[in-house]
Design a protein around this motif. Structure first.
Motif, PDB file in Angstrom:
ATOM      1  N   GLU A 234       0.823  -1.216   0.000  1.00 53.54           N
ATOM      2  CA  GLU A 234       0.000   0.000   0.000  1.00 53.54           C
ATOM      3  C   GLU A 234       0.862   1.275   0.000  1.00 53.54           C
ATOM      4  N   VAL A 235       2.017   1.233   0.684  1.00 53.92           N
ATOM      5  CA  VAL A 235       2.911   2.405   0.607  1.00 53.92           C
ATOM      6  C   VAL A 235       3.386   2.556  -0.843  1.00 53.92           C
ATOM      7  N   LEU A 236       3.688   1.427  -1.473  1.00 54.10           N
ATOM      8  CA  LEU A 236       4.108   1.490  -2.883  1.00 54.10           C
ATOM      9  C   LEU A 236       2.961   1.932  -3.793  1.00 54.10           C
ATOM     10  N   ASN A 237       1.717   1.717  -3.339  1.00 49.16           N
ATOM     11  CA  ASN A 237       0.560   2.200  -4.104  1.00 49.16           C
ATOM     12  C   ASN A 237       0.460   3.723  -4.079  1.00 49.16           C
ATOM     13  N   LEU A 238       1.307   4.359  -3.258  1.00 48.74           N
ATOM     14  CA  LEU A 238       1.437   5.818  -3.305  1.00 48.74           C
ATOM     15  C   LEU A 238       2.714   6.207  -4.062  1.00 48.74           C
ATOM     16  N   LEU A 239       3.834   5.582  -3.690  1.00 49.83           N
ATOM     17  CA  LEU A 239       5.125   5.979  -4.290  1.00 49.83           C
ATOM     18  C   LEU A 239       5.134   5.753  -5.809  1.00 49.83           C
ATOM     19  N   ARG A 240       4.610   4.583  -6.229  1.00 50.99           N
ATOM     20  CA  ARG A 240       4.674   4.237  -7.663  1.00 50.99           C
ATOM     21  C   ARG A 240       3.830   5.182  -8.523  1.00 50.99           C
ATOM     22  N   PRO A 241       2.533   5.353  -8.198  1.00 53.33           N
ATOM     23  CA  PRO A 241       1.750   6.230  -9.089  1.00 53.33           C
ATOM     24  C   PRO A 241       2.142   7.700  -9.009  1.00 53.33           C
ATOM     25  N   ILE A 242       2.676   8.151  -7.867  1.00 51.83           N
ATOM     26  CA  ILE A 242       3.123   9.559  -7.854  1.00 51.83           C
ATOM     27  C   ILE A 242       4.315   9.697  -8.806  1.00 51.83           C
ATOM     28  N   THR A 243       5.204   8.694  -8.789  1.00 50.22           N
ATOM     29  CA  THR A 243       6.324   8.710  -9.742  1.00 50.22           C
ATOM     30  C   THR A 243       5.786   8.702 -11.182  1.00 50.22           C
ATOM     31  N   ALA A 244       4.678   7.986 -11.373  1.00 51.34           N
ATOM     32  CA  ALA A 244       4.094   7.876 -12.727  1.00 51.34           C
ATOM     33  C   ALA A 244       3.577   9.206 -13.262  1.00 51.34           C
ATOM     34  N   ILE A 245       3.340  10.165 -12.361  1.00 56.19           N
ATOM     35  CA  ILE A 245       2.858  11.469 -12.841  1.00 56.19           C
ATOM     36  C   ILE A 245       3.916  12.095 -13.770  1.00 56.19           C
ATOM     37  N   GLY A 246       5.187  11.696 -13.584  1.00 58.33           N
ATOM     38  CA  GLY A 246       6.261  12.176 -14.462  1.00 58.33           C
ATOM     39  C   GLY A 246       5.965  11.887 -15.933  1.00 58.33           C
ATOM     40  N   ARG A 247       5.272  10.804 -16.181  1.00 60.08           N
ATOM     41  CA  ARG A 247       4.926  10.433 -17.556  1.00 60.08           C
ATOM     42  C   ARG A 247       3.902  11.423 -18.130  1.00 60.08           C
ATOM     43  N   PHE A 248       2.893  11.737 -17.322  1.00 56.66           N
ATOM     44  CA  PHE A 248       1.890  12.699 -17.783  1.00 56.66           C
ATOM     45  C   PHE A 248       2.532  14.075 -18.005  1.00 56.66           C
ATOM     46  N   ILE A 249       3.488  14.456 -17.124  1.00 65.03           N
ATOM     47  CA  ILE A 249       4.116  15.780 -17.274  1.00 65.03           C
ATOM     48  C   ILE A 249       4.995  15.796 -18.533  1.00 65.03           C
ATOM     49  N   THR A 250       5.577  14.629 -18.855  1.00 60.60           N
ATOM     50  CA  THR A 250       6.333  14.538 -20.108  1.00 60.60           C
ATOM     51  C   THR A 250       5.385  14.802 -21.280  1.00 60.60           C
ATOM     52  N   PHE A 251       4.184  14.214 -21.209  1.00 67.96           N
ATOM     53  CA  PHE A 251       3.210  14.453 -22.283  1.00 67.96           C
ATOM     54  C   PHE A 251       2.733  15.907 -22.289  1.00 67.96           C
ATOM     55  N   SER A 252       2.632  16.536 -21.105  1.00 69.25           N
ATOM     56  CA  SER A 252       2.285  17.977 -21.066  1.00 69.25           C
ATOM     57  C   SER A 252       3.336  18.772 -21.837  1.00 69.25           C
ATOM     58  N   THR A 253       4.623  18.433 -21.604  1.00 68.15           N
ATOM     59  CA  THR A 253       5.714  19.158 -22.266  1.00 68.15           C
ATOM     60  C   THR A 253       5.629  18.952 -23.778  1.00 68.15           C
ATOM     61  N   LEU A 254       5.308  17.722 -24.153  1.00 66.26           N
ATOM     62  CA  LEU A 254       5.163  17.437 -25.583  1.00 66.26           C
ATOM     63  C   LEU A 254       4.003  18.246 -26.163  1.00 66.26           C
ATOM     64  N   ALA A 255       2.899  18.322 -25.415  1.00 69.66           N
ATOM     65  CA  ALA A 255       1.725  19.070 -25.892  1.00 69.66           C
ATOM     66  C   ALA A 255       2.066  20.558 -26.052  1.00 69.66           C
ATOM     67  N   LEU A 256       2.855  21.107 -25.126  1.00 72.83           N
ATOM     68  CA  LEU A 256       3.241  22.525 -25.236  1.00 72.83           C
ATOM     69  C   LEU A 256       4.008  22.759 -26.533  1.00 72.83           C
ATOM     70  N   TYR A 257       4.784  21.738 -26.929  1.00 74.41           N
ATOM     71  CA  TYR A 257       5.583  21.837 -28.148  1.00 74.41           C
ATOM     72  C   TYR A 257       4.732  21.584 -29.401  1.00 74.41           C
ATOM     73  N   GLU A 258       3.892  20.547 -29.309  1.00 79.71           N
ATOM     74  CA  GLU A 258       3.110  20.164 -30.493  1.00 79.71           C
ATOM     75  C   GLU A 258       1.966  21.134 -30.792  1.00 79.71           C
ATOM     76  N   PHE A 259       1.464  21.791 -29.733  1.00 78.22           N
ATOM     77  CA  PHE A 259       0.280  22.640 -29.915  1.00 78.22           C
ATOM     78  C   PHE A 259       0.545  24.043 -29.364  1.00 78.22           C
ATOM     79  N   PRO A 260       1.343  24.840 -30.124  1.00 80.19           N
ATOM     80  CA  PRO A 260       1.748  26.159 -29.608  1.00 80.19           C
ATOM     81  C   PRO A 260       0.559  27.087 -29.342  1.00 80.19           C
ATOM     82  N   GLU A 261      -0.542  26.917 -30.103  1.00 83.10           N
ATOM     83  CA  GLU A 261      -1.705  27.806 -29.852  1.00 83.10           C
ATOM     84  C   GLU A 261      -2.291  27.534 -28.475  1.00 83.10           C
ATOM     85  N   ALA A 262      -2.310  26.240 -28.100  1.00 83.87           N
ATOM     86  CA  ALA A 262      -2.834  25.884 -26.775  1.00 83.87           C
ATOM     87  C   ALA A 262      -1.905  26.436 -25.695  1.00 83.87           C
TER      88      ALA A 262
END
Ligand code: HEM
Length: 417
Positions: A234-262
């Motif tokens: 259960e502790v890992l059920n917090l540590l692992r998915p919080i680390t996984a947010i890094g993946r979504f933030i990587t996609f945010s960075t990609l979106a900032l690049y791919e969609f300059p109007e947004a």
């Protein structure tokens, strides 16, 4: 309606080959949103859409016990965690997680992450090239450890992050990637089991407000402490998915690049906070992360003239529902403004599952994810400048979980005051 059934003995190999498109491909071919296939040697019904999500989160009809295959328990989830519980046992354990998600607690994790962003940007300024995905996972891992109260030494940060990352990356993999996930889980469970034991023996003293403390001293319905292994899971059920947010933030960075109007939109206008929130929601809808989630039929029932027999495995297509053209206009267009009109329905936008938080299996960390993605967006757009050099930015829908080929390299990082 006749349920379209895929012929053949087993299609697990196709699932690995087709990834996020496995269910949508079959639904498109038969022009329905319910299909039957065979995976890991068993009959599986796949469903998609708002009504399907409403059905799937009816706990009278579905249960989670025995839904996750062994290979997922051994790598991604661990055994004995909240994901596999039902009824009162689930409600009680889920309350442990939801009680951690107070306003103060969200504020705290946001502050920790913001401090880590400041530290990271300073470090990145001195580096020629930054592999953003791995850096963000590290940033999120240290944030997760500090927020939960799990002690971590700087020299171990790399190994701990790699292990949490490998567990996430094992999903949808066979061969070496899957085995890396298993080995990583073993090592991480050993690490956290030791910490839980040390807390119980008062060899590590931690604040009673921390998630680590609360999980360590949590009592199940019979009044017993969780066994150390389950507490570690259960502790890992917090540590692992919080680390996984890094993946979504990587996609945010990609979106900032791919969609300059947004990007322009979130940096201008009076309502920047709302614009950021809509951008984050669209990142969670548009980019692939969790492909589907599974449950077993609790008792025989019929839905849309299809018989769901007790114990059949049912997969709810998350990626497909978030790209369902009956729910989302031009679903393959990145358009944060669509969230101006979104009415907050818990069944049509399900990047982290749907339904209720307290009683159902909807992701316990959805608010943390949104908050940390929003504050990261602030750093990416207003607190630092950087360039994205020539590289392969494509991500394959065949790879679960998806990630840009070059893990998103940035350079010329500068802090903005
Ligand atoms: C459950 C996705 C972040 C903790 C889930 C589910 C999905 C999901 C799809 C299963 C829903 C279902 O089966 O019905 C994600 C994604 C995340 C994320 C894509 C982005 C990084 C988080 C965070 C936390 C968290 C940050 C904790 C701080 C959990 C827990 C469950 C869960 C404890 C199990 C809930 C239950 O079974 O009742 N998540 N999640 N997740 N998530 Fe997340």
């Amino acid at each position: 309606m006749v349920l379209p059934k895929e012929s053949g003995l087993d299609h697990s190999v196709n699932l690995l080959k087709e990834g996020y498109c496995f269910i949508p491909n079959r639904m498109r071919a038969s022009n329905t949103s319910v299909i039957q296939t065979r995976l890991l040697g068993q009959k599986v019904i796949c469903i998609r859409g708002q009504e399907a999500a409403e059905l799937f989160y009816n706990q009278d009809l579905f249960k989670r016990q025995g839904a996750a295959p062994r290979r997922i328990l051994k790598s991604l989830f661990g055994k004995g965690g909240v994901q596999g519980l039902d009824e009162q046992a689930h409600k009680h354990r889920k309350a442990l997680f939801m009680d951690l998600m107070t306003c103060d607690s969200l504020k705290k994790i946001k502050q920790i992450a913001e401090k880590q962003w400041e530290i990271a940007i300073k470090r990145w300024e001195a580096i020629e090239e930054v592999e953003l995905f791995h850096e963000l996972e590290k940033l999120m891992c240290i944030t997760a450890c500090q927020w939960t109260g799990v002690p971590i030494r700087a020299i171990n940060l790399h190994t701990r992050t790699s292990d949490l990352s490998a567990m996430i990356d094992a999903f949808g993999a066979a061969g070496p990637r899957h085995w890396r996930g298993r080995i990583a889980r073993k090592r991480a469970e050993k690490w956290i089991t030791y910490i839980v034991e040390e807390v119980r023996h008062s060899n590590i003293i931690i604040d009673s407000n921390t998630p680590l403390y609360k999980i360590t001293w949590h009592r199940d319905l019979s009044g017993e402490l969780l066994d150390v292994h389950t507490a570690a899971v259960e502790v890992l059920n917090l540590l692992r998915p919080i680390t996984a947010i890094g993946r979504f933030i990587t996609f945010s960075t990609l979106a900032l690049y791919e969609f300059p109007e947004a990007k322009q939109e979130i940096m201008s206008g009076d309502n920047r906070d709302q614009n950021k929130e809509m951008f984050v929601q669209e990142v969670r809808r548009y980019y692939p992360f969790a492909p589907f989630t599974g449950a077993r039929v609790n008792r025989d029932f019929t839905w849309n003239h299809v018989l769901f027999k007790k114990n059949t495995l049912v997969l709810l297509d998350i990626y497909g529902t978030n790209h369902d053209s009956t729910l989302w206009e031009n679903p393959y267009t990145f358009n944060p403004k669509r969230f101006l009109k979104w009415e907050g329905n818990p069944f049509n936008f399900i990047p982290q599952g749907g339904g209720e938080y307290d009683l159902g299996h909807r992701c316990a960390g959805e608010w943390i994810t949104i908050e940390l993605m929003k504050s990261s967006l602030h750093f990416l757009t207003e607190r630092m400048s950087y360039e994205i050099p020539e590289q392969d930015l494509r991500y394959s829908l065949k790879r679960m979980p998806a990630i840009p080929a070059n893990r998103l390299i940035i350079n010329h990082v500068r802090r903005c005051s």
